[in-house]
Structure formats: structure tokens, C-alpha cells
Design a protein around this motif. Structure first.
Motif, PDB file in Angstrom:
ATOM      1  N   GLY A  14       0.805  -1.212   0.000  1.00 11.91           N
ATOM      2  CA  GLY A  14       0.000   0.000   0.000  1.00 11.91           C
ATOM      3  C   GLY A  14       0.838   1.261   0.000  1.00 11.91           C
ATOM      4  N   ALA A  15       2.151   1.116   0.177  1.00 12.35           N
ATOM      5  CA  ALA A  15       2.999   2.303   0.334  1.00 12.35           C
ATOM      6  C   ALA A  15       4.259   2.196  -0.499  1.00 12.35           C
ATOM      7  N   VAL A  16       4.539   3.233  -1.260  1.00  9.06           N
ATOM      8  CA  VAL A  16       5.800   3.358  -1.993  1.00  9.06           C
ATOM      9  C   VAL A  16       6.407   4.695  -1.590  1.00  9.06           C
ATOM     10  N   LEU A  17       7.654   4.656  -1.136  1.00  7.42           N
ATOM     11  CA  LEU A  17       8.333   5.885  -0.728  1.00  7.42           C
ATOM     12  C   LEU A  17       9.614   6.038  -1.519  1.00  7.42           C
ATOM     13  N   CYS A  63       3.716   7.481  -2.239  1.00  4.70           N
ATOM     14  CA  CYS A  63       2.562   7.057  -3.035  1.00  4.70           C
ATOM     15  C   CYS A  63       1.782   6.017  -2.247  1.00  4.70           C
ATOM     16  N   GLY A  64       0.493   6.245  -2.097  1.00  4.46           N
ATOM     17  CA  GLY A  64      -0.385   5.231  -1.512  1.00  4.46           C
ATOM     18  C   GLY A  64      -1.053   4.476  -2.648  1.00  4.46           C
ATOM     19  N   ASN A  65      -0.874   3.167  -2.671  1.00  7.94           N
ATOM     20  CA  ASN A  65      -1.418   2.335  -3.756  1.00  7.94           C
ATOM     21  C   ASN A  65      -2.497   1.401  -3.225  1.00  7.94           C
ATOM     22  N   VAL A  66      -3.390   0.989  -4.106  1.00  7.67           N
ATOM     23  CA  VAL A  66      -4.440   0.036  -3.727  1.00  7.67           C
ATOM     24  C   VAL A  66      -3.817  -1.336  -3.511  1.00  7.67           C
ATOM     25  N   ARG A  67      -4.001  -1.900  -2.328  1.00  7.42           N
ATOM     26  CA  ARG A  67      -3.459  -3.223  -1.991  1.00  7.42           C
ATOM     27  C   ARG A  67      -4.450  -4.324  -2.373  1.00  7.42           C
ATOM     28  N   ASP A  68      -3.907  -5.511  -2.581  1.00  2.57           N
ATOM     29  CA  ASP A  68      -4.748  -6.629  -3.002  1.00  2.57           C
ATOM     30  C   ASP A  68      -5.445  -7.330  -1.831  1.00  2.57           C
ATOM     31  N   SER A  69      -5.222  -6.842  -0.622  1.00  2.00           N
ATOM     32  CA  SER A  69      -5.928  -7.427   0.523  1.00  2.00           C
ATOM     33  C   SER A  69      -6.021  -6.413   1.647  1.00  2.00           C
ATOM     34  N   ASN A  70      -7.036  -6.582   2.480  1.00  2.00           N
ATOM     35  CA  ASN A  70      -7.193  -5.730   3.657  1.00  2.00           C
ATOM     36  C   ASN A  70      -7.824  -6.567   4.750  1.00  2.00           C
ATOM     37  N   GLN A  71      -7.138  -6.666   5.862  1.00  2.00           N
ATOM     38  CA  GLN A  71      -7.617  -7.445   6.998  1.00  2.00           C
ATOM     39  C   GLN A  71      -8.096  -8.833   6.579  1.00  2.00           C
ATOM     40  N   GLY A  72      -7.241  -9.476   5.797  1.00  3.53           N
ATOM     41  CA  GLY A  72      -7.499 -10.864   5.423  1.00  3.53           C
ATOM     42  C   GLY A  72      -8.468 -11.070   4.262  1.00  3.53           C
ATOM     43  N   GLN A  73      -9.046  -9.990   3.748  1.00  2.00           N
ATOM     44  CA  GLN A  73      -9.971 -10.154   2.624  1.00  2.00           C
ATOM     45  C   GLN A  73      -9.300  -9.754   1.316  1.00  2.00           C
ATOM     46  N   ALA A  74      -9.530 -10.540   0.266  1.00  2.94           N
ATOM     47  CA  ALA A  74      -8.930 -10.256  -1.040  1.00  2.94           C
ATOM     48  C   ALA A  74      -9.693  -9.110  -1.704  1.00  2.94           C
ATOM     49  N   VAL A  75      -8.974  -8.033  -1.986  1.00  3.60           N
ATOM     50  CA  VAL A  75      -9.567  -6.825  -2.557  1.00  3.60           C
ATOM     51  C   VAL A  75      -9.349  -6.826  -4.062  1.00  3.60           C
ATOM     52  N   THR A  76     -10.395  -6.491  -4.827  1.00  2.00           N
ATOM     53  CA  THR A  76     -10.218  -6.393  -6.277  1.00  2.00           C
ATOM     54  C   THR A  76     -10.056  -4.939  -6.724  1.00  2.00           C
ATOM     55  N   ARG A  77     -10.791  -4.038  -6.093  1.00  2.53           N
ATOM     56  CA  ARG A  77     -10.650  -2.630  -6.426  1.00  2.53           C
ATOM     57  C   ARG A  77     -11.261  -1.792  -5.319  1.00  2.53           C
ATOM     58  N   ILE A  78     -10.987  -0.516  -5.355  1.00  2.00           N
ATOM     59  CA  ILE A  78     -11.495   0.395  -4.329  1.00  2.00           C
ATOM     60  C   ILE A  78     -12.034   1.637  -5.013  1.00  2.00           C
ATOM     61  N   GLU A  79     -13.256   2.027  -4.612  1.00  2.00           N
ATOM     62  CA  GLU A  79     -13.785   3.304  -5.079  1.00  2.00           C
ATOM     63  C   GLU A  79     -13.569   4.344  -3.974  1.00  2.00           C
ATOM     64  N   TYR A  80     -13.023   5.483  -4.369  1.00  2.00           N
ATOM     65  CA  TYR A  80     -12.803   6.573  -3.413  1.00  2.00           C
ATOM     66  C   TYR A  80     -13.874   7.631  -3.613  1.00  2.00           C
ATOM     67  N   GLN A  81     -14.596   7.904  -2.518  1.00  2.00           N
ATOM     68  CA  GLN A  81     -15.635   8.940  -2.560  1.00  2.00           C
ATOM     69  C   GLN A  81     -15.168  10.112  -1.708  1.00  2.00           C
ATOM     70  N   ALA A  82     -15.421  11.316  -2.167  1.00  2.00           N
ATOM     71  CA  ALA A  82     -14.985  12.500  -1.413  1.00  2.00           C
ATOM     72  C   ALA A  82     -16.120  13.492  -1.237  1.00  2.00           C
ATOM     73  N   TYR A  83     -16.041  14.247  -0.176  1.00  2.00           N
ATOM     74  CA  TYR A  83     -16.784  15.504  -0.047  1.00  2.00           C
ATOM     75  C   TYR A  83     -15.851  16.510  -0.713  1.00  2.00           C
ATOM     76  N   GLU A  84     -16.065  16.707  -2.022  1.00  2.00           N
ATOM     77  CA  GLU A  84     -14.991  17.264  -2.843  1.00  2.00           C
ATOM     78  C   GLU A  84     -14.514  18.656  -2.441  1.00  2.00           C
ATOM     79  N   SER A  85     -15.462  19.559  -2.203  1.00  2.00           N
ATOM     80  CA  SER A  85     -15.023  20.925  -1.908  1.00  2.00           C
ATOM     81  C   SER A  85     -14.190  20.953  -0.631  1.00  2.00           C
ATOM     82  N   MET A  86     -14.637  20.198   0.380  1.00  2.00           N
ATOM     83  CA  MET A  86     -13.902  20.190   1.644  1.00  2.00           C
ATOM     84  C   MET A  86     -12.601  19.392   1.527  1.00  2.00           C
TER      85      MET A  86
END
Lengths: 143, 81, 143, 81
Positions: free
Chosen positions: A32-35, C38-61
């Protein structure tokens, strides 16, 4: 700890370091991290205006010491580690050293990168020959 | 024995050469090497105090013996990075 | 301390972050050190296999908070600072955040970069929607 | 007064909407806003405890008053980066 030699890389180069290519090599699906740290030639040193710096190395030893740095970063938890030093004459703004790591989580990354740079600055036999605006030159020994 | 010692950075400029020849006794240590350099090349005496020795691409300790046929180098404080 | 607004930059983007372009912007003739996280999308999180991640923002803030991060890095001694966050759907391995700084000497750079990332992770209103191999999805709140 | 509060992440999924309407008294504080949300939308009660409020793109403190015409948002713990 045994280090997988496909996961670290050290190199001495004589032309521009391609930061994006090197950074791409660091990426890993489990990370998740590249530095990345880039050391660039500054336009001044201790009050003197610098025009360029020539880097001289004891090449065989410099390469083996750079490898040690990269390997020790893996041993300390990095998934991949990369150390590239450029030699020869560099202009102000050009990158002389690129040190990069990738790891699963960012947490330890910052201090690992710092430790790797300290190791480079003290154990890799490379020396700066600074050229100043007034035409003088000086070897820098110690940093 | 006669050994060659590689030089870098200011030591090259100072000597005008990229290596030194040094006459050493048998079973000489790194300390003996540095002492011999200071004796045989007195203008390097002060510099040698600040300089480390590498044997075959590795930093050596003061008490290490100089193996025959090894590659020797004087390493002033480094400034790369 | 007043921060020169030409020396920091924050951005929300919807396509690939060009690491080399961004890193090039950080370079400065007075800076011997450029650091990039650089923060990159990892293929797992807390033992679960991740395929992709959608990032949602409160854009103006999110944009104004990212600017605060970059600005506070200048106030803390960086010469330039850059914070770019990508939004939308990202595949494993893609870069979601790039944080970069340049400064005259490397010494404080590592902890500044770390501090900036902590600030992003706690103050910028952006959320991960993780997609798993098994078809499930989950909002991640808190990190 | 009647205010709208922007929703994000799981709060959007939970409500099926990107904003909530909340009825507030005059001179309501951030705490009053959160209490009113918990009263008027009881299924959000537990979630509200973990949620910060932003007023016009800035995190607000519990005692801050809600200015009329301001943009309000509920900010669950963030996870960007």
C-alpha cells in the motif's frame, strides 16, 4: 533474515535517473505504500554558489555497499528496495541518488527510508567534487 | 611484501596518482598498513588518520590482517548520496 | 508563517496520477532533497482479497483540507509541497494518493512526509469503498 | 429553521440519500444539530456519535453555532489516502 534477491536492486549509472521507471518497479500488489527519496544537486553549499558536481566512486565497492543498503531495507521489512546512484558530472537540479522502497503499510516506511539514506551517506564510497561559480573546485569528504 | 593501495578523491589529487605502492612486513595488519603509508609517504600522514581501509570491497577493522593478493583501498570520509 | 501559494499545490483527480510529472514539479535549484509518498491500492485488507477500491470524497472540503496539508508542510520547512488524491474506481496497484515535498536538506524530510500523511489520513473527507473477490463491498471508515 | 445536511459513505447507503433534512431551533449549535438528527432519524442515532460535522468545508466544534445559509455535512471517520 534471508532476502530475496529479485526484490532489491542496486545500480550505478552514468546518465539521467528515470524516476518514474524506477518507482514503477517498486510497485507490488501487496504494497500500500511506496516511498522515494531523490537527492538532487543544490545550487549552493555552505554559502558558495555551486554550478555542478562530479561524483567519483570506488565503483566495485560502491555497488556492493549500495546492495547492502537495499538488502538491509528488505531485512527491516520492506517488500522491495531500490538504490540507484549516478556518477560523473551533474548539473544543478539533477538527481544523484534515488532510494525507494515499497511495503504493505506506510507506518515504518518513513524511518526505513531515512535509515537507508543515512547508511548511504556513511558507507558507500562515493565522493563529491564541487564546482563553484568562481571557478574553484573542492572535494567534499564527510557529510 | 609490496602492495598497491587504491586512492580516491582528494588523495588522488594530493598524490597525482590513483594508487600508492607500499612496502609491508609479513602478517601486516590494517594499522601496520596505515603506519607504513605515513612513514613512506610522510605528506599523507595527517590524512591517513581520517581514512578507512577497504580490503576486497569491504571496510576493514584496525586489527585485520592484509591478505596477499587482496585489493586494498584508502577510503576518505564519503560524501555521496 | 506566510506560505507562498505558488510553492504548494493540492488537487483531486479522476485519472492516473503521473508520478514523474508531479515529482518534476517539486524540484527546485535550492533543494537537495525530494521525497515522495505514493499510496497504492493493496490486493488485501484485513485478510480479505480486494479487487478494487472506489474513493468517494466531499470534494469541496477534501480539496480545501488537502491544501491545508500542503500549506502546513511549507510552514514546517518544506520549499515545495504537493498533495494529489485520486477519486473514483481504482484497480489494485494504482496510486490513490501522492504526497511530495522538496527541501534544502534531507534531515527533516522524512518526518515531514510522515506528518503530512497522518494529516491526510485524519482530516481529509475521503472514504474507501472496498470491493472484494467474493463480490461483497464495504465502506471503510477510520484507518 | 429547516437545514439540509450532506451525507457521505455509509451514511448515504444507510439513508438511500445524499442529504438529510433536519428541523432545528434558532441559535442551534453543532451538538443541537446532532441531537436533532438522532431524534428525527433514530436509525442514525448510533452512527451520529462517531460523526463529525463540517460547516462550510471546515470541521466544527461541538459548541459552534449553525449559521443560516451554511453548507452542513456529516463526516464519518475518514479513510482516504
Amino acid at each position: 533474515m534471508a532476502s530475496d534477491s529479485t526484490q532489491y536492486h542496486a545500480e550505478l549509472v552514468s546518465s539521467t535517473i528515470d524516476v518514474s521507471e524506477q518507482t514503477a518497479w517498486l510497485a507490488d500488489p501487496g504494497c500500500g505504500a511506496v516511498l522515494v527519496f531523490c537527492g538532487n544537486v543544490r545550487d549552493s553549499n555552505q554559502g558558495q554558489a555551486v554550478t555542478r558536481i562530479e561524483y567519483q566512486a570506488y565503483e566495485s565497492m560502491a555497488l556492493s555497499q549500495l546492495r547492502e543498503v537495499a538488502k538491509s531495507l528488505l531485512d527491516a521489512g520492506a517488500t522491495r528496495a531500490l538504490a540507484v546512484h549516478r556518477l560523473g558530472m551533474l548539473e544543478v537540479g539533477e538527481t544523484s541518488i534515488l532510494l525507494g522502497i515499497s511495503l504493505p503499510h506506510r507506518k515504518d516506511g518513513f524511518q526505513l527510508l531515512e535509515r537507508g539514506m543515512e547508511q548511504i551517506k556513511t558507507t558507500v564510497p562515493i565522493w563529491k567534487h564541487e564546482h563553484y561559480v568562481d571557478g574553484n573546485v573542492a572535494w567534499i569528504e564527510g557529510s | 611484501m609490496k602492495v598497491e593501495v587504491l586512492l580516491f578523491a582528494s588523495l588522488r589529487d594530493l598524490t597525482g596518482a590513483d594508487r600508492l605502492t607500499v612496502e609491508l612486513g609479513e602478517n601486516a595488519s590494517v594499522t601496520d598498513l596505515l603506519d607504513s603509508i605515513a612513514d613512506q609517504h610522510p605528506f599523507l600522514k595527517e590524512r591517513v588518520a581520517l581514512t578507512r581501509v577497504a580490503i576486497d570491497d569491504r571496510f576493514a577493522a584496525a586489527e585485520d590482517l592484509i591478505p596477499p593478493e587482496s585489493e586494498l583501498a584508502l577510503i576518505p570520509p564519503v560524501s555521496g548520496g
